[in-house]
Design an enzyme around this catalytic site. Structure first.
Site, PDB file in Angstrom:
ATOM      1  N   SER A 126       3.486   8.351   1.886  1.00  0.00           N
ATOM      2  CA  SER A 126       2.407   7.369   1.919  1.00  0.00           C
ATOM      3  C   SER A 126       2.890   5.968   2.269  1.00  0.00           C
ATOM      4  CB  SER A 126       1.675   7.332   0.572  1.00  0.00           C
ATOM      5  OG  SER A 126       1.056   8.558   0.303  1.00  0.00           O
ATOM      6  N   GLN A 127       1.950   5.158   2.734  1.00  0.00           N
ATOM      7  CA  GLN A 127       2.215   3.757   3.060  1.00  0.00           C
ATOM      8  C   GLN A 127       2.810   3.043   1.847  1.00  0.00           C
ATOM      9  OE1 GLN A 127      -1.365   1.535   3.671  1.00  0.00           O
ATOM     10  NE2 GLN A 127      -0.350  -0.085   4.827  1.00  0.00           N
TER      11      GLN A 127
END
Length: 375
Positions: free
Chosen positions: A84-85
């Protein structure tokens, strides 16, 4: 990260746990559940400079397609695992409010990065991570071992939690949910916190921070927008529109009306989320046409009703056809009108309460102000 998501208490973990150790050689940056994204991935073996630059950018990295059946450097059909970011990772960890000595359950090991960060923060013995996909679980376990982290890693159905290590002080869910699993709430101690992406049937998604109560309920606010891949046990499988039309050509038995609400005004992530909080069992699909035109299809999950709304750029009225016992577009316009009357509140003004019987109630500003249901 300039966003402020990486707070000083998580900085040591970020510096100790290298993101590069928890992603594969081939990655696809910025590919969300509905994004186009790059056709070809970035391969560390042929483009190491581009790979490192991408890994240390603030973007999500797709690491698996099509539940692992896809191979090669070209994108598959559906992204099914990602790293994920970083902004999202650390904003969710901040919401989790992990304290020394906390017992933490992570649902969705994915690439293993979150599990390593949590292990660095509270110690491996205090972290349990569970992953449904055996391939992802095995590669994450290998990466964790190589980095020197040994949390309790389970291959299993994360929606059922892991009762053998309960009760937990904190639960972090890294896949999007339409329903908060009752098992997860039961396995979290009173006063414990659950942080999870929550998506409505209609669309839109935000991260919710729930605190478990003595009576077995859980309640709390949304803390910001999100766009995660759906928990596999809660994926939706849609019936084709041809079934709704009964095999007849459009508009079949659809009744024609018009609307002044543009489909564009209800198409962004936030209004979709608010519409989804107020409606039940309805989902949209935009069918793109030429010249910026499109048809917005609405269908109910019971396969009894449908609607189509034709968007034409610059128009002030839009043609609607609807069929079945539910007037789906009327439900959308009513939900949108309520949101507009409230001053178009953002994600953070909404919250969620899950009762012990599993009933889920959305609210605005406080549980004393429930979001009205339409339809």
């Amino acid at each position: 990260m300039d966003s402020g998501a990486l707070t000083s208490d998580w900085l040591p973990a970020y510096q100790a746990v290298l993101r590069e150790s928890f992603v594969p050689d081939v990655i696809w940056p910025g590919v969300g559940p509905a994004d186009g994204g790059p056709v070809a991935g970035i391969d560390r073996r042929t483009d190491p400079e581009g790979w490192f630059r991408t890994v240390y950018s603030d973007t999500s990295l797709t690491t698996q397609w099509d539940d692992g059946t896809h191979t090669g450097t070209y994108r598959g059909n559906i992204p099914t695992c990602s790293n994920s970011q970083p902004t999202m990772v650390f904003s969710m960890l901040a919401a989790l409010d992990v304290q020394p000595g906390c017992k933490v359950l992570e649902v969705g090991t994915g690439t293993g990065w979150n599990a390593a960060l949590l292990s660095e923060r509270v110690g491996c013995d205090h972290v349990t991570t569970i992953e449904f996909d055996p391939e992802n679980a095995a590669t994450a376990r290998a990466r964790l071992d190589a980095a020197g982290y040994h949390p309790v890693a389970i291959v299993g159905d994360g929606s059922q939690g892991w009762p053998g290590r309960a009760p937990y002080d904190r639960v972090l869910i890294t896949a999007s949910l339409r329903e908060i699993p009752a098992d997860i709430i039961r396995q979290t101690r009173p006063g414990g916190i659950i942080v999870s992406p929550y998506a409505t049937e209609y669309g839109g998604e935000a991260v919710v921070r729930l605190t478990v109560q003595e009576d077995g309920s859980a309640s709390g606010p949304f803390v910001g927008s999100s766009a995660f891949m759906r928990l596999r046990q809660q994926r939706a499988y849609r019936t084709h529109v041809k079934t709704y039309l009964g095999g007849k050509p459009w508009p079949a038995d659809g009744r024609r009306t018009t609307t002044s609400l543009s489909p564009e005004d209800a198409a962004d992530w936030l209004p979709m989320f608010v519409i989804g909080l107020q409606t039940q069992g309805m989902f949209p699909y935009p069918e793109k046409l030429e010249g910026g035109r499109y048809t917005l299809w609405l269908r109910d999950t019971q396969v009894t009703s449908w609607a189509s709304i034709d968007f034409v750029p610059g128009a002030e009225e839009f043609e609607v056809h609807h069929s079945g016992p539910r007037e789906l577009w009327s439900e959308v316009t009513a939900a949108h009108a309520w949101w507009d009357d409230q001053g178009r509140p953002e994600f953070e003004r909404f919250g969620l309460t899950v009762r012990p019987d599993g009933t889920t109630l959305a609210w605005l500003d406080s549980p004393e102000h429930p979001v009205p249901a339409v339809g």
